[in-house]
Design a protein around this motif. Structure first.
Motif, PDB file in Angstrom:
ATOM      1  N   PHE A 183       4.327   5.148  -5.040  1.00 12.67           N
ATOM      2  CA  PHE A 183       3.414   4.407  -5.904  1.00 12.67           C
ATOM      3  C   PHE A 183       2.591   3.450  -5.053  1.00 12.67           C
ATOM      4  O   PHE A 183       2.921   3.190  -3.887  1.00 12.67           O
ATOM      5  N   TYR A 184       1.520   2.934  -5.639  1.00 17.16           N
ATOM      6  CA  TYR A 184       0.671   1.957  -4.956  1.00 17.16           C
ATOM      7  C   TYR A 184       0.883   0.575  -5.566  1.00 17.16           C
ATOM      8  O   TYR A 184       1.236   0.451  -6.745  1.00 17.16           O
ATOM      9  N   THR A 197      -2.244  -4.304 -11.104  1.00 16.75           N
ATOM     10  CA  THR A 197      -0.866  -3.797 -11.056  1.00 16.75           C
ATOM     11  C   THR A 197      -0.440  -3.257 -12.416  1.00 16.75           C
ATOM     12  O   THR A 197       0.211  -2.206 -12.506  1.00 16.75           O
ATOM     13  N   GLN A 239      -2.292  -1.882 -14.625  1.00 19.99           N
ATOM     14  CA  GLN A 239      -2.944  -0.581 -14.796  1.00 19.99           C
ATOM     15  C   GLN A 239      -2.262   0.483 -13.944  1.00 19.99           C
ATOM     16  O   GLN A 239      -2.073   1.623 -14.392  1.00 19.99           O
ATOM     17  N   LEU A 240      -1.875   0.118 -12.734  1.00 22.32           N
ATOM     18  CA  LEU A 240      -1.218   1.075 -11.842  1.00 22.32           C
ATOM     19  C   LEU A 240       0.095   1.588 -12.432  1.00 22.32           C
ATOM     20  O   LEU A 240       0.438   2.766 -12.278  1.00 22.32           O
ATOM     21  N   LEU A 252      -0.259   4.737 -14.571  1.00 16.09           N
ATOM     22  CA  LEU A 252      -0.953   5.905 -14.049  1.00 16.09           C
ATOM     23  C   LEU A 252      -0.076   6.756 -13.134  1.00 16.09           C
ATOM     24  O   LEU A 252       0.796   6.232 -12.437  1.00 16.09           O
ATOM     25  N   TYR A 270       0.619   8.969  -9.705  1.00 17.18           N
ATOM     26  CA  TYR A 270       0.405   8.538  -8.322  1.00 17.18           C
ATOM     27  C   TYR A 270      -1.036   8.746  -7.845  1.00 17.18           C
ATOM     28  O   TYR A 270      -1.666   7.819  -7.335  1.00 17.18           O
ATOM     29  N   GLU A 323      -3.736   9.173  -9.537  1.00 15.57           N
ATOM     30  CA  GLU A 323      -4.680   8.376 -10.323  1.00 15.57           C
ATOM     31  C   GLU A 323      -4.662   6.913  -9.875  1.00 15.57           C
ATOM     32  O   GLU A 323      -5.688   6.214  -9.944  1.00 15.57           O
ATOM     33  N   GLN A 324      -3.518   6.442  -9.445  1.00 15.39           N
ATOM     34  CA  GLN A 324      -3.421   5.080  -8.915  1.00 15.39           C
ATOM     35  C   GLN A 324      -4.343   4.925  -7.703  1.00 15.39           C
ATOM     36  O   GLN A 324      -5.069   3.938  -7.561  1.00 15.39           O
ATOM     37  N   LYS A 325      -4.296   5.923  -6.833  1.00 15.12           N
ATOM     38  CA  LYS A 325      -5.126   5.901  -5.627  1.00 15.12           C
ATOM     39  C   LYS A 325      -6.604   5.871  -5.979  1.00 15.12           C
ATOM     40  O   LYS A 325      -7.385   5.096  -5.402  1.00 15.12           O
ATOM     41  N   ARG A 333       0.667   1.624  -0.060  1.00  9.27           N
ATOM     42  CA  ARG A 333       1.611   2.587  -0.624  1.00  9.27           C
ATOM     43  C   ARG A 333       3.044   2.097  -0.461  1.00  9.27           C
ATOM     44  O   ARG A 333       3.413   1.531   0.566  1.00  9.27           O
TER      45      ARG A 333
END
Length: 204
Positions: free
Chosen positions: A81-82, A90, A92-93, A96, A98, A100-102, A114
């Protein structure tokens, strides 16, 4: 080695015995097959135990890996994860996948930081952590790894295997011990951490 004590949090042991009795037997068999005497190889350099032959944590971990591995308990899938220093980002992450997080971080011009975690062993949605290292790692396992994996529907149960105080006293300073972490779990109250767990204390 032998199981000297165990604690079932949120009926973790009862769930395992009912749903996966073979897995519980495999765990018990694996522990009983670990020959701790072969792991007493570390010569202490600590002042109060100088020259004393102690149990080596990495050797104990290797024995557990061998015995559990032979029974089909494999290294768990790494969860990547990011992360961000921005609370709103955070949040929002967390919602989502993986990749999509990027994409989100790139679109915002945020740095790509990461991170990841993975349990020591996993099988049938049960994760096991074998912890003979530093005591602080147990807290991370219980309140971060097991809890997060449970809440994200990756596991149904977490198991933590730690030394009893009697074994910990024959190791270098710093390892966890069952009695301390039983206290930590019960001190939190009945429903925290919010994941079914089995805390297992072992000794030679």
């Amino acid at each position: 080695m032998k199981i000297s004590a165990k604690y079932s949090h949120l009926n973790g042991l009862e769930w395992l015995v009912y749903h996966h009795p073979t897995s519980w037997q495999e765990i018990q068999d694996a522990i009983s097959c670990v020959d701790a005497s072969k792991c007493r190889t570390k010569v202490s350099k600590e002042k109060n135990m100088y020259g004393k032959l102690l149990y080596e944590p990495s050797a104990l971990n290797a024995c557990f890996k061998q015995e559990l591995g032979q029974r089909g308990w494999l290294n768990a899938t790494t969860n990547s994860f990011y992360v961000s220093d921005d609370p709103s980002v955070t949040e929002q992450l967390l919602e989502l996948p993986y990749e999509e997080q990027k994409k989100l971080l790139k679109s915002m011009g945020k740095p790509l930081i990461r991170s990841s975690n993975a349990a020591d062993f996993e099988k049938d949605r049960v994760s096991i952590e074998v912890q003979f290292g530093k005591y602080s790692f147990v807290q991370f396992d219980l309140f971060i790894k097991h809890a997060a994996n449970y809440m994200h529907n990756r596991i149904d149960l977490g198991i933590e295997i730690v030394p009893m105080k009697a074994l910990e006293s024959e190791m270098s300073s710093g390892p966890p011990y069952y009695e301390k972490h039983l206290h930590e779990i019960l001190r939190q109250g009945r429903i925290f951490p919010p994941v079914p767990l089995i805390l297992i204390g072992v000794e030679p």
